[in-house]
Design a protein around this motif. Structure first.
Motif, short mmCIF file in Angstrom:
data_model
loop_
_atom_site.label_atom_id
_atom_site.label_comp_id
_atom_site.label_asym_id
_atom_site.label_seq_id
_atom_site.Cartn_x
_atom_site.Cartn_y
_atom_site.Cartn_z
N THR A 122 77.32 4.40 62.59
CA THR A 122 77.81 3.40 61.64
C THR A 122 79.18 3.78 61.08
OG1 THR A 122 76.56 4.45 59.86
CG2 THR A 122 75.54 2.57 60.95
N ASN A 123 79.44 5.07 60.90
CA ASN A 123 80.75 5.49 60.41
C ASN A 123 81.84 5.22 61.44
OD1 ASN A 123 80.17 6.30 57.81
ND2 ASN A 123 79.49 8.30 58.48
N ILE A 124 81.58 5.50 62.72
CA ILE A 124 82.56 5.20 63.77
C ILE A 124 82.77 3.69 63.85
CG2 ILE A 124 83.04 5.36 66.25
CD1 ILE A 124 83.33 7.99 64.76
N ASN A 125 81.71 2.93 63.69
CA ASN A 125 81.81 1.47 63.66
C ASN A 125 82.70 1.01 62.51
OD1 ASN A 125 81.40 -1.23 64.12
ND2 ASN A 125 79.29 -1.23 63.45
N ASN A 126 82.55 1.60 61.32
CA ASN A 126 83.36 1.23 60.17
C ASN A 126 84.82 1.62 60.34
OD1 ASN A 126 81.12 0.22 58.91
ND2 ASN A 126 80.75 2.06 57.69
N VAL A 127 85.08 2.77 60.94
CA VAL A 127 86.45 3.25 61.12
C VAL A 127 87.22 2.36 62.09
CG1 VAL A 127 87.81 5.14 62.10
CG2 VAL A 127 85.99 5.64 60.49
N CYS A 128 86.58 1.97 63.18
CA CYS A 128 87.29 1.26 64.26
C CYS A 128 87.12 -0.25 64.23
CB CYS A 128 86.82 1.78 65.60
SG CYS A 128 87.12 3.53 65.81
N ASN A 129 86.25 -0.77 63.38
CA ASN A 129 85.95 -2.20 63.33
C ASN A 129 85.47 -2.73 64.68
OD1 ASN A 129 86.71 -2.41 60.62
ND2 ASN A 129 88.84 -2.72 61.19
N GLN A 130 84.77 -1.89 65.39
CA GLN A 130 84.23 -2.26 66.68
C GLN A 130 83.01 -1.40 66.96
OE1 GLN A 130 87.21 -2.65 69.73
NE2 GLN A 130 85.79 -1.99 71.30
N LYS A 131 82.03 -1.96 67.60
CA LYS A 131 80.77 -1.24 67.82
C LYS A 131 80.91 -0.26 68.99
CE LYS A 131 75.89 -2.17 68.53
NZ LYS A 131 74.89 -3.20 68.81
N PRO A 132 80.62 1.02 68.74
CA PRO A 132 80.66 1.99 69.84
C PRO A 132 79.44 1.89 70.74
CG PRO A 132 80.19 3.10 67.77
CD PRO A 132 80.38 1.65 67.46
N VAL A 133 79.48 2.61 71.84
CA VAL A 133 78.40 2.59 72.82
C VAL A 133 77.86 4.01 72.95
CG1 VAL A 133 77.88 2.18 75.26
CG2 VAL A 133 79.48 0.70 74.08
N PHE A 134 76.53 4.13 73.03
CA PHE A 134 75.93 5.42 73.28
C PHE A 134 76.02 5.76 74.75
CE2 PHE A 134 73.43 4.53 69.36
CZ PHE A 134 73.79 5.68 68.66
N VAL A 135 76.28 7.03 75.04
CA VAL A 135 76.27 7.52 76.42
C VAL A 135 74.92 8.17 76.64
CG1 VAL A 135 77.34 9.09 78.05
CG2 VAL A 135 78.75 7.89 76.39
N PHE B 86 68.41 22.66 78.02
CA PHE B 86 68.98 22.08 76.82
C PHE B 86 68.00 21.18 76.08
CE2 PHE B 86 72.80 22.57 79.61
CZ PHE B 86 73.38 23.61 78.89
N LYS B 87 66.77 21.06 76.59
CA LYS B 87 65.73 20.22 76.01
C LYS B 87 66.18 18.76 75.92
CE LYS B 87 63.97 24.05 73.34
NZ LYS B 87 63.78 24.61 72.01
N ILE B 88 66.82 18.29 76.98
CA ILE B 88 67.30 16.92 77.05
C ILE B 88 66.46 16.16 78.08
CG2 ILE B 88 69.25 15.43 77.63
CD1 ILE B 88 71.10 17.69 76.87
N LYS B 89 66.03 14.98 77.70
CA LYS B 89 65.31 14.12 78.62
C LYS B 89 66.25 13.06 79.16
CE LYS B 89 61.16 14.64 75.89
NZ LYS B 89 60.34 13.98 74.88
N LYS B 90 65.84 12.47 80.26
CA LYS B 90 66.62 11.39 80.84
C LYS B 90 66.71 10.23 79.84
CE LYS B 90 67.01 8.66 85.00
NZ LYS B 90 66.42 8.30 86.29
N ASN B 91 67.87 9.60 79.74
CA ASN B 91 68.18 8.46 78.86
C ASN B 91 68.23 8.82 77.37
OD1 ASN B 91 68.49 6.64 80.97
ND2 ASN B 91 66.30 6.18 80.99
N ASP B 92 68.40 10.10 77.03
CA ASP B 92 68.65 10.48 75.63
C ASP B 92 70.11 10.19 75.30
OD1 ASP B 92 66.17 11.34 74.92
OD2 ASP B 92 66.59 13.48 75.19
N ASN B 93 70.37 9.83 74.05
CA ASN B 93 71.75 9.61 73.60
C ASN B 93 72.43 10.96 73.41
OD1 ASN B 93 71.25 6.85 73.48
ND2 ASN B 93 70.60 6.96 71.37
N ILE B 94 73.50 11.21 74.17
CA ILE B 94 74.17 12.50 74.06
C ILE B 94 75.61 12.38 73.58
CG2 ILE B 94 72.71 13.67 75.73
CD1 ILE B 94 74.93 13.25 77.80
N ALA B 95 76.17 11.18 73.56
CA ALA B 95 77.56 11.01 73.13
C ALA B 95 77.80 9.57 72.71
CB ALA B 95 78.52 11.39 74.26
N ILE B 96 78.95 9.37 72.07
CA ILE B 96 79.38 8.04 71.67
C ILE B 96 80.77 7.81 72.24
CG2 ILE B 96 80.12 6.66 69.69
CD1 ILE B 96 77.93 7.91 68.08
N LYS B 97 81.00 6.64 72.80
CA LYS B 97 82.33 6.31 73.32
C LYS B 97 82.72 4.92 72.85
CE LYS B 97 80.96 4.39 77.76
NZ LYS B 97 81.13 4.44 79.21
#
Length: 183
Positions: free
Chosen positions: A55-68, A77-88
């Motif tokens: 929500t903070n990135i959304n407020n800063v850029c006035n555009q909705k980011p996408v989860f990677v 790394f205890k990561i499962k497939k389709n976990d959110n690992i980044a924002i772009k």
């Protein structure tokens, strides 16, 4: 119309045209897009922190980011497939120029001990990349009362040029009064 967009169309466009003696105005370099990337590293298991960051990135850029999403599971790394690992996020046109104005004139001067950005951060195609260590320098970031959500996290910002090389991109950014420290 954005302030930087107006400056580009009225001043920088023609300064670049006469400085490099282009034969055609379609050869003049311009900013094509700005990419923002942020890895969720330490907090990708904490849904509150990820939503707060989103929500903070959304407020800063006035555009909705996408989860990677993660493409495959990694047990170390205890990561499962389709976990959110980044924002772009990709900014273009008016949002791009508004964000660039905000970064250069409002946010970067708030960094303690800021002496400029490196002029050596250009890639072979003339694109410029730099990082911000703490995204709380933006005035739109909500400083919530809950201290568990106040965490420092950075952004990677990539300015992508069209019709450019390193020298032309550097000249373009100096016309925008980009704060280079090595100049």
């Amino acid at each position: 119309m954005s302030y930087f967009m107006k400056i580009y169309k009225e001043k920088i466009f023609w300064d670049m045209y006469y400085h490099y003696n282009f034969k055609n105005i379609m050869q003049i370099p311009y900013i094509f897009k700005i990419n923002l990337n942020a890895g969720c590293g330490n907090f990708f298991f904490d849904k509150k922190k990820i939503n707060f960051f989103f929500t903070n990135i959304n407020n800063v850029c006035n555009q909705k980011p996408v989860f990677v999403k993660c493409k495959k599971s990694i047990s170390e790394f205890k990561i499962k497939k389709n976990d959110n690992i980044a924002i772009k996020l990709t900014l273009r046109k008016k949002n791009m120029y508004n964000f660039l104005y905000k970064v250069l004139n409002l946010s970067l001067p708030l960094i303690k001990g800021f002496d400029g950005l490196s002029s050596k951060s250009f890639d072979d195609f003339g694109n410029y990349n730099f990082g911000i260590e703490d995204y709380f320098i933006f005035p739109e970031v909500n400083s919530m009362i809950d201290s568990s959500l106040n965490f420092n996290y950075g952004l990677n910002i990539s300015i992508v040029f069209k019709n450019s090389d390193i020298e032309k991109s550097f000249t373009f950014l100096t016309y925008l009064n980009f704060p280079f420290k090595d100049v």
